[in-house]
Design a protein around this motif. Structure first.
Motif, short mmCIF file in Angstrom:
data_model
loop_
_atom_site.label_atom_id
_atom_site.label_comp_id
_atom_site.label_asym_id
_atom_site.label_seq_id
_atom_site.Cartn_x
_atom_site.Cartn_y
_atom_site.Cartn_z
N PHE A 132 0.85 -1.20 0.00
CA PHE A 132 0.00 0.00 0.00
C PHE A 132 0.88 1.25 0.00
N GLY A 162 0.55 4.97 10.66
CA GLY A 162 -0.04 6.15 10.03
C GLY A 162 -1.21 6.69 10.82
N VAL A 193 -2.11 10.45 12.58
CA VAL A 193 -3.34 11.20 12.28
C VAL A 193 -3.99 11.59 13.61
N PHE A 223 -8.86 9.08 2.92
CA PHE A 223 -8.54 7.93 3.78
C PHE A 223 -7.42 8.37 4.71
N HIS A 224 -7.69 8.33 6.02
CA HIS A 224 -6.65 8.72 6.98
C HIS A 224 -6.42 7.66 8.04
N GLY A 225 -7.01 6.47 7.86
CA GLY A 225 -6.75 5.41 8.84
C GLY A 225 -8.03 4.95 9.51
N GLU A 281 -4.98 14.85 1.57
CA GLU A 281 -3.93 14.03 0.95
C GLU A 281 -3.66 14.70 -0.40
N GLU A 338 -6.08 5.60 -1.17
CA GLU A 338 -7.07 4.55 -0.96
C GLU A 338 -8.40 4.93 -1.60
N ASP A 362 -1.50 15.06 4.72
CA ASP A 362 -1.25 13.64 4.98
C ASP A 362 -0.46 13.07 3.80
N ILE A 409 1.33 10.35 4.15
CA ILE A 409 1.68 9.02 4.61
C ILE A 409 1.92 8.08 3.44
N GLN A 410 1.08 8.22 2.41
CA GLN A 410 1.25 7.35 1.24
C GLN A 410 2.07 8.03 0.15
N LYS A 442 4.49 4.77 6.32
CA LYS A 442 4.74 3.83 5.22
C LYS A 442 6.23 3.77 4.87
N ARG A 444 -4.70 -0.10 -8.18
CA ARG A 444 -3.70 0.83 -7.66
C ARG A 444 -2.32 0.21 -7.81
#
Ligand code: F0G
Length: 927
Positions: A89, A152, A156, A244-246, A319, A324, A352, A354-355, A381, A522
């Motif tokens: 991911f 992650g 958040v 998507f934040h978790g 993001e 996601e 964010d 994170i990804q 990540k 993805r």
């Protein structure tokens, strides 16, 4: 014992490091003998997920990961390499087990770097925080204070808490100011140094909601209380649609997909705004603005009420590229608008990354490319190089609240090994003048270029290609395919998963759809991915596109079949495109019929692509899929009555077979089947149907519709017409077969249909034998007592040898009436059971025995349903389906055949059916 003896016994190095413990293989010793790991995972860890993984063939056990490959062992024990484009991911930017990162990890273990040294100076995290401040600062020109965590979602949470801390402290400061001004004004009025300005006092009275006699002091105090109350309320957290934040409780509130949040909806959620819509952002900020009453004392000696607007937004989470949610990038204009709105309102923007961060998009931060500046940055990540669980919240030092450092802590935050790996990962990013970032950018461009060309070639299959660098989404979309299975996959968001299963098994390529946008595949390969590997992926995707365009469902799904069935690949038949479901129109009723797979081979009719699959393959496929599928709108028809009336019929397929439900009923766990029936009813309602007929086992599991509580619907089990048609057909056949003195046998006589048939037929025969399962004797006798004429009961099928007219109406999942149970004289058997009660060989072994498929009815005006699964012998339909149509055409407004059957309903539906032009064998005889 001396102190040193105690020490060495309890904690001496020999006790833990030696003693053979390091040679101990915990994995092997944990494993119970003969327990397959899949079963352990399913039973003790993730039961439903395991069912889904195995349904689409993703239940692979990877043993090893290196670079862009994961390795598993096939059934023969050979290692199979799988190109991993899912990339954790987004966590494996450096590939699996990058040698430099592995060596950093092993070195920190070898050097016994402390994992647990809480409440001390954590040197590695100090360095990492410094490096992050520099890295982020290079893009924004600012300094950052970083809080570390393990995942992650955890950062958040930390960001929400920090933003709330900012808001709270700001609110407290504001309140102090309001209090100060209020008290100052109050005092000045009390001492006569000042007085309220008249108009302002009028308004203050109104705002305070006090009566006209209230004193200036009371009014000022009330206004202060209002401000205190307003400032004590929770603020609004803003997030974007598709975000998507978790999934921890706080982060979940910011995650848009309602499916993830539904069970926890009582926790509330952020205010979601559509990404890119500046006006919506402004409206949200406006809605979150409170007006505080500020009492001021002017230099002119007048006290006034002033409105003090305060934007009560805690933070806005964004993001730069929603991952996601299906790979959607924010536009430059939108970023600029966000910055302007946030600056004027004063709330922080939490980016964010994170990804997207750590270089995946070709820059250290994806937001850099847009020249956007946030106030907080989140990383995780790839920050841990795919080896360490580490996450970072970096807050602009001008906003950072020093107390946060001790208010927000975690046992596992700040550990040396994770921070060291993250430092090594940053080194990898930076060395050779950022070669890795350039690789992400160049390979991404190459991949996107090829994918865009593919989209041009297959616009009917690939709706969009999106992304930046090595974060790419391919949105698949089929417009109304003819294949029922493809329609089902699209309707139930399973197309992306099925493609993932196909690519894994046929191409050894691993990827997954974005979970909140299941039609979007993805791709997040590592920076080290070879162009040849991207080429291979594009070739695989081209093949998928061709299969989808050709609706070659069989090839696409053949990985689900057992090995033998895969060998012979018959040419798939093309499916008929079903009629579209028409819009509602006045004077035309809409009915739904809940059907299910009576036997596994019904799959052959469900989608002609499966027409050549054998019985056991059908069963295996359905066993695999039925845990994953939900009710599905299979087909639509318009049926006319003889009197000119019309009804729209939606056929809803429930994803189970009779045998699956029968087994579940026996084991007392049929609730899942009832859940499917309920979901089928909901789907029927969404389609605007108000008459719903329950086919086959859907009546049985719903206790003949009684388990469905809905007073806006007309429900019918369809069993009255089944009974009426079966009796007429049976007696007509008995006459034709030369049976004079009728001796009736009823198998399954304790069931709803069996009992009613016995009740109505008993008066027309010389003797009735009621046959039931052993243990049903009492209930059989109770029924016998109610029947006219000569009646006996039996719990042994051999009692049928005395009968020449037999009804099969049991709920048995497989045939139970065999040749040895029957007389050698002329016999007519009317089998209304679904699946059938009479074994297939009976007619071969007993030529004087005639087996009728009872309960079949012809539609009015020689109409047929163009769907083989719904027709019996090509020209009739099940009576329960026909009854559904009769109820709709006749405009019946009450539940029909609901619960226990009634003789009056059987007669009424028979009359109505004939009146509307339905027909069945023997009906004429008794008119
Ligand atoms: N924020 C973003 C942008 C994410 O993509 C994720 C996770 C998280 C936060 C939560 O991080 O899983 O470590 O708690 N995304 C994964 C995905 C699950 O499928 O994209 P976590």
């Amino acid at each position: 014992m001396t102190e040193s003896m105690v020490a060495s016994t309890i904690a001496g190095p020999g006790a833990l490091a030696g003693g053979g413990l390091d040679a101990h293989d915990a994995e092997a010793s944990s494993r119970p003998a003969d327990a397959p790991l899949r079963e352990l995972y399913a039973r003790y860890s993730r039961p439903q997920l395991m069912a889904v993984l195995s349904a689409i063939g993703l239940d692979v056990i990877y043993e090893r990961g290196q670079g862009d490959y994961l390795y598993y062992r096939d059934d023969r024990g050979h290692e199979v390499a799988v190109l991993d484009l899912l990339g954790g991911f987004g966590a494996s930017l450096f590939g699996h087990n990058h040698p430099r990162l592995v060596s950093c990890a092993t070195r920190s273990l070898r050097e016994l770097r402390p994992f647990n040294a809480q409440a001390s100076v954590r040197s590695a995290s100090a360095l990492l925080a410094y490096r992050l401040s520099q890295r982020i600062g290079a893009a924004t020109g600012r300094d950052y204070v970083t809080t570390f965590a393990s995942t992650g979602a955890e950062v958040v949470e930390a960001a929400i808490k920090h933003a709330e801390l900012e808001r709270r402290l700001g609110g407290d400061r504001l309140l102090q100011r309001l209090r100060h001004e209020n008290v100052r004004a109050r005092r000045a009025v009390a001492t006569g140094e000042a007085r309220w300005e008249a108009a302002s006092f009028e308004r203050a009275l109104g705002v305070s909601a006090l009566g006209p006699d209230a004193s200036p002091r009371e009014v000022a105090q009330a206004l202060l209380s209002i401000a205190e109350r307003e400032l004590g309320k929770p603020g609004t957290v803003l997030a974007l649609e598709r975000a998507f934040h978790g999934k921890t409780t706080g982060a979940l509130r910011l995650t848009h997909n309602p499916e993830y949040r539904a069970p926890w909806r009582c926790f509330g959620h952020a205010l979601f705004i559509p990404a890119g819509d500046v006006a919506a952002l402004q409206r949200a900020v406006q809605a979150a603005t409170v007006v505080l009453p500020l009492v001021t004392l002017g230099d002119d000696g007048l006290v006034r009420l002033q409105d003090m607007p305060r934007v009560d937004v805690v933070a806005l989470f964004v993001e730069p590229i929603q991952g996601e949610g299906g790979i959607h990038e924010l536009s430059l204009d939108y970023w600029q608008a966000i910055r302007a709105v946030a600056d004027s309102a004063g709330f922080p923007v939490v980016v964010d990354e994170i990804q997207t961060g750590m270089g995946r998009t070709g820059r250290f931060l994806a937001s850099e490319a847009l020249g956007a500046r946030g106030d907080y940055y989140l990383l995780s990540k790839s920050l841990g190089g795919g080896l360490a669980k580490i996450a970072a919240l970096s807050v602009d030092s001008e906003r950072y609240q020093p107390d946060f450092g001790y208010l927000h802590t975690s046992t596992f935050a700040d550990d040396d090994p994770s921070s060291l790996i993250a430092l090594a990962a940053l080194d990898l990013l930076e060395e050779r003048d950022g070669a890795l970032l350039r690789a992400c950018s160049n390979k991404g461009e190459y991949l996107l270029g090829k994918l865009r060309a593919l989209q041009e070639a297959f616009p009917d299959v690939i709706r969009a290609v999106r992304g930046r660098g090595l974060m790419v989404g391919i949105e698949l979309a089929l417009s109304a395919p003819a294949s029922a299975f493809l329609r089902l996959l699209c309707a139930q968001n399973l197309l992306g998963f099925m493609v993932a299963g196909y690519l894994l098994h046929e191409w050894k390529i691993r990827l997954a759809p974005a979970l909140s946008a299941n039609g979007t595949l993805r791709l997040e390969p590592s920076a080290g991915v070879e162009l040849a590997e991207l080429d291979r992926y594009c070739l695989a995707l081209e093949t998928v596109a061709r299969l989808l365009r050709d609706e070659d469902t069989l090839t696409l799904t053949s990985f689900l079949f057992p090995e033998e069935a895969r060998k012979e690949r018959p040419r798939p038949a093309r499916a008929r495109r079903p009629a579209s479901w028409p819009a509602a129109s006045a004077g035309k009723r809409r009915a739904a019929f809940l059907a299910h797979f009576s036997v596994a081979t019904d799959l052959q009719h469900f989608d002609p692509a499966f027409a050549t699959l054998g019985e056991s393959t059908c069963r295996q496929v359905l066993d695999k899929l039925s845990t994953t599928l939900t009710p599905f709108h299979l087909d639509s028809f318009q049926i006319a009555s003889m009197d000119g009336g019309r009804v729209d019929l939606a056929v809803i397929a429930l994803p189970f077979t009779s045998a699956q439900v029968a087994t579940a009923l026996r084991e007392g766990r049929a609730e899942w089947a009832l859940d499917h029936v309920r979901a089928g009813v909901e789907l029927a309602k969404e389609l605007g149907c108000d008459v719903i007929g329950f086919g086959g086992y859907s009546s049985i599991v719903s206790d003949n519709c009684r388990a469905i509580a809905d007073d806006e619907l007309v429900l019918t089990s369809g069993n009255s017409l089944t009974v009426a048609a079966a009796i007429d057909t049976m007696f007509a056949a008995a006459d034709a077969h030369g049976i004079g003195t009728r001796r009736l046998g009823v198998v399954g006589a304790t069931g709803n249909i069996g009992a009613m048939m016995a009740e109505l037929a008993a008066s027309e025969v010389s003797h009735t034998t009621l046959v039931g399962r052993p243990g049903a004797a009492r209930r059989l006798e109770a029924l016998a007592a109610r029947l006219p004429g000569s009646v006996s009961v039996a719990t042994d099928l051999n009692a049928l040898r005395e009968c020449n007219v037999i009804i099969g109406a049991s709920n048995a999942p497989a045939p139970i009436i065999a040749a040895q149970h029957l007389s050698h004289e002329n016999v007519v058997i009317c089998d209304v059971a679904v699946p059938r009660d009479v074994a297939l060989e009976v007619e071969l072994e007993r030529p004087n025995c005639r087996v009728l498929k009872g309960g079949s009815v012809r539609l009015p005006l020689e109409q047929r349903l163009d769907n083989r699964g719904l027709m019996i012998d090509g020209d009739a339909v099940y009576a329960c389906l026909a009854e559904t149509l009769v109820v709709a055409l006749a405009g019946i407004e009450r539940n029909f055949s609901f619960g226990a059957l009634r003789g009056a309903d059987v007669r009424e539906v028979r009359r109505l059916a004939l009146q509307h032009g339905f027909s069945f064998e023997g009906a004429a005889r008794r008119q």
